[in-house]
Design an enzyme around this catalytic site. Structure first.
Site, PDB file in Angstrom:
ATOM      1  N   ASP A  21       1.098  -1.016   0.021  1.00  0.00           N
ATOM      2  CA  ASP A  21       0.004  -0.189   0.026  1.00  0.00           C
ATOM      3  C   ASP A  21       0.970   1.129   0.108  1.00  0.00           C
ATOM      4  OD1 ASP A  21      -1.747   2.067   0.437  1.00  0.00           O
ATOM      5  OD2 ASP A  21      -2.370   1.227   2.295  1.00  0.00           O
ATOM      6  N   LYS A  50       3.015  11.281  -3.322  1.00  0.00           N
ATOM      7  CA  LYS A  50       1.806  10.443  -4.244  1.00  0.00           C
ATOM      8  C   LYS A  50       0.842  11.658  -4.714  1.00  0.00           C
ATOM      9  CE  LYS A  50      -1.651   7.055  -3.411  1.00  0.00           C
ATOM     10  NZ  LYS A  50      -2.306   6.168  -2.388  1.00  0.00           N
ATOM     11  N   GLU A  54      -7.413   0.485  -4.307  1.00  0.00           N
ATOM     12  CA  GLU A  54      -7.197   0.383  -2.958  1.00  0.00           C
ATOM     13  C   GLU A  54      -8.683   0.066  -2.464  1.00  0.00           C
ATOM     14  OE1 GLU A  54      -5.836   4.127  -1.844  1.00  0.00           O
ATOM     15  OE2 GLU A  54      -3.778   3.922  -2.788  1.00  0.00           O
ATOM     16  N   ASP A  86     -13.369   5.230   1.341  1.00  0.00           N
ATOM     17  CA  ASP A  86     -11.750   5.081   1.509  1.00  0.00           C
ATOM     18  C   ASP A  86     -11.240   6.434   1.246  1.00  0.00           C
ATOM     19  OD1 ASP A  86      -9.171   4.947   1.582  1.00  0.00           O
ATOM     20  OD2 ASP A  86      -8.990   3.344  -0.120  1.00  0.00           O
TER      21      ASP A  86
END
Lengths: 624, 171
Positions: free
Chosen positions: A25, A87, A183, A205
């Site tokens: 992850d 990211k 994800e 999420d």
């Protein structure tokens, strides 16, 4: 000392060997690596017992690179060389982000943004690769061997450029990417397999920097994504920033420098986390100017000034429901994923919207990595019962630029992957041998409102009168959500040559040069490694085809069998050939030739196995 | 595999199909062909996987949605029902279209009005689907079915337009 593996004569140990595969992850704030051991998915910890690796990379004065907690501690001392939340920059240009809130020295470029550090100019891909290298080393140490591959998770709402950047980062880190997995889907796998639930579930999420909503139908090990939506620039970080702005506003501070910005953002994050279990949070700090910050933030205030952020997650939620043609009555449960879903106001808002208490029984920080590890374990074939099947979708429509700056959609959002669509084009001038195609991603009608993915230059079109050429361009989106394009002139059947210019990605040359600089091995070592790799690949192909022939050889005529066997012999001759320059290339070529020679056979086997499945016959579980 | 989409899923070509069987057989085919099953396979096998899984997805989407299914059935009869120049619709339907459009525009800023319209449209679409089943499966009246299909397609477009407007209202 390596242990010898003893097997029965004629039997290889290979099929029973447990292959080392991990799920990673790669998060905005924290990253994790997990693996399935003795049938159980678990997060791998570092030497200090930490499961989380802060996604922070610091380029040190001595030329070394620090990743994780040490780098995180240093971020307010050395903000310019300490990159957090890289990211957010993946596959993004400078115009896509708010640079005023960032302490970095950005390098202006039309393509993916870059950051100037003391170690030179770094792209977000290289920075992310450092995080992945750290996790790879942790996994190999903990599992005691080299990894066969990794499943790397990405936000479901990541576009093609962001996905490609993630895959490039893994390649730079020396990881074999088994699959890019969304994800929320990873979380659903961990959750669904853990509880054995069936029905339609929503995965909400909210991570450090991204928000995804996915609606999945779970039934008998099949996870079918019905719709996905989100915001790839919304996450827990934004709540920190709201607190940061509130501090500046309340204390009437002058604009602060990079160091103090970092310091106050850290204090803001701590206050946010404290408010999860407390009614008020104390924020105290001494700035570099000597100014003292000492204030109290109450839950009520925090909720008020983050209300708009919470509301911003509900609009994609409604869109996803509408795309799936569902209402909240159809939903059996809502699973909370991502550290930011610990905030009570988020849980309340979600409960209020869906009129049910969201499910929080799995650790929201770990569930994505755990699910990715389960998928990795299945993909490398460690699990013999292949019941787990993930059917995911493309999050954003793909389209082409047409006359007048408009976008014509060719692949609509929420199409199940893999998908291919062909479109025909023609020339508009006599003798025209080239044309340009602009591919975009997004839902809006104007080119300027969509994300430019790439411009394709089609060359080698046979010269004909205007309108006579028929160029069939096929757009394929694979199970990683990545686009590829092929083109063919259909009247002459000439394959057109495609030159891709990615709008935000790295070119193949850039990646190769980055890889080169990371391997400082001697030419001799390199050749030996290339030869060894070519031999291993060739041997495994030969073994796979041998097994396929033994099992399904009956599908072929004796002539077809002979043709394949001839290519196998040719490859074997190359493998056993005397050492000479370019032997590796010769083996690669013979491998490729054998692969091509078996395409028809592979297609026949596929048809046969589909027919067997539809007829309800059990398949030999060994070949899946 | 040179099968038509119905043959692929072992279904009889009809508008009124067993959706559960379609889904079940789709999943069986994906279980065998999905690229996830071939991550460590040879490149020839990966290619075969990609082709079959892509075909299964395309075929499933075509047969799952009533509008696409009807269009595909007519295509198997050599009729392209949705070509743009085929717009000589009956006058009463054109009038009705205008009324629908006016209703959408009139309710553009009214959330509950839009939801009510959406329900009406769903109801109208269900009626058209019943007609289609009769025309395609029982009467084999292809031209009449093509006309009904164009009406259904209009309702689909209307629904998309409302969804777009709702998204703007909710933002």
């Amino acid at each position: 000392m390596a242990l010898l593996q003893i097997s029965e004569p004629g039997q290889s140990t290979a099929p029973h060997q447990h292959k080392l595969a991990v799920g990673i992850d790669l998060g905005t704030t924290n990253s994790l690596v997990a693996s399935v051991r003795s049938g159980l998915s678990s997060v791998l910890i570092d030497d200090d017992g930490h499961a989380l690796l802060p996604s922070v990379v610091r380029y040190m004065p001595d030329g070394s690179i620090d990743v994780g907690y040490n780098a995180q501690t240093a971020q307010s001392l050395d903000p310019i060389n300490t990159i957090v939340s890289a990211k957010r920059f993946m596959g993004r240009g400078l115009k896509d982000i708010d640079v005023s809130q960032q302490p970095y020295k950005f390098v202006d470029s039309n393509e993916m943004l870059q950051i100037e550090t003391r170690a030179g100019i770094k792209s977000p891909v290289e920075i992310s690769a450092e995080i992945l290298k750290t996790l790879k080393a942790r996994a190999e140490k903990s599992l005691g061997g080299e990894l066969v591959g990794a499943v790397i998770t990405v936000p479901a709402y990541f576009d093609d450029a962001q996905r490609q950047a993630t895959k490039d980062a893994a390649r730079l880190a020396g990881l074999n990417v088994l699959r890019l997995l969304n994800e929320p889907t990873a979380a659903a796998v961990a959750y669904g397999l853990d509880t054995g639930v069936e029905g339609t579930y929503v995965i909400y999420d909210l991570g450090g920097g991204t928000f995804d909503i996915s609606i999945l139908k779970l039934s008998k090990g099949v996870f079918e994504v019905l719709a996905t939506n989100g915001d790839s620039a919304l996450g827990g970080d934004d709540f920190d920033r709201r607190i940061f702005c509130w501090i500046l506003e309340q204390s009437k501070c002058k604009p602060v420098n990079a160091q103090d910005t970092r310091l106050l953002l850290t204090k803001a994050r701590e206050a946010k986390e404290w408010l999860t279990d407390h009614a008020t949070a104390q924020i105290t700090s001494v700035l570099s100017t000597g100014e003292v910050i000492n204030m109290t933030l109450a839950t009520k205030q925090f909720n008020e000034f983050t209300q708009t952020l919470v509301a911003k997650t509900l609009s994609p939620t409604k869109k996803a429901l509408r795309d799936a043609e569902l209402t909240i009555e159809d939903i059996k449960g809502v699973v909370m994923v991502g550290g930011a879903t610990r905030m009570p106001q988020i849980r309340l808002a979600v409960a209020d919207f869906f009129k049910r208490t969201p499910l929080t029984n799995l650790d929201p920080d770990k569930v994505v990595a755990l699910g990715a590890a389960i998928q990795a374990n299945t993909l490398v074939g460690n699990k013999s019962d292949a019941d787990l099947l993930l059917l995911d979708v493309i999050p954003l429509s793909l389209g082409l630029e047409t006359m007048g700056g408009l976008v014509e959609k060719i692949i609509p959002r929420n199409s199940t992957l893999p998908i291919a669509r062909a479109q025909e084009f023609t020339t508009f001038k006599d003798g025209q041998t080239a044309m340009s195609i602009h591919v975009l991603q997004g839902e809006r009608e104007l080119v300027t409102n969509c994300r430019s993915l790439a411009r394709f230059e089609l060359r080698g079109i046979p010269p004909m009168v205007a309108g006579a050429a028929r160029i069939r361009v096929t757009f394929t989106v694979d199970a990683d959500g990545l686009l590829s394009v092929s083109a063919r002139e259909t009247t002459t059947n000439i394959e057109a040559n495609i030159v891709v210019k990615p709008s935000y990605g790295l070119s193949e040359e850039q990646i190769l040069s980055m890889l080169k600089s990371s391997f400082s091995e001697a030419e001799n070592d390199k050749n030996a490694r290339l030869l060894a790799e070519a031999k291993v690949d060739a041997e495994s192909l030969l073994a796979a085809i041998q097994a396929a022939l033994e099992q399904d050889g009956g599908l072929l005529s004796s002539k077809e069998k002979q043709q394949i066997k001839a290519k196998m012999d040719a490859l074997r001759a190359n493998i056993g050939g005397n050492p000479r320059p370019h032997l590796a290339d010769a083996i690669r070529e013979a491998t490729e030739a054998l692969n091509t020679a078996t395409e028809e056979f592979a297609a026949k086997r596929m048809d046969a196995s589909v027919n067997r499945a539809l007829a309800g016959k059990e398949l030999n579980t060994l070949d899946i | 595999m040179n099968l038509n989409y119905f043959e692929l899923f072992e279904l009889k070509p009809a508008f009124d199909i067993d959706l559960a069987a379609l889904e079940n057989n789709y999943r069986k085919i994906q279980s065998e062909s999905h690229p996830d099953r071939f991550v460590t396979a040879t490149s020839a096998e990966k290619l075969a996987s990609m082709q079959t899984a892509t075909l299964a997805n395309e075929a499933y989407q075509t047969l799952k949605k009533p509008t696409n299914r009807a269009k595909y059935l007519l295509e198997l009869q050599g009729i392209n029902a949705l070509v743009d120049n085929n717009t000589n619709m009956p006058a009463d339907f054109l009038m009705q279209q205008m009324e629908w459009r006016e209703a959408v525009e009139g309710n553009a800023t009214n959330l509950s009005g839009m939801h009510r319209l959406l329900r009406d449209i769903k109801h109208e679409a269900a009626t058209l689907q019943e007609t289609l089943a009769d025309e395609l499966d029982t009467k084999k009246a292809w031209q009449a079915a093509a006309e009904t299909l164009r009406k259904l397609q209009f309702m689909d477009k209307l629904r998309e337009e409302i969804a777009r407007k709702l998204a703007i209202l909710e933002d």
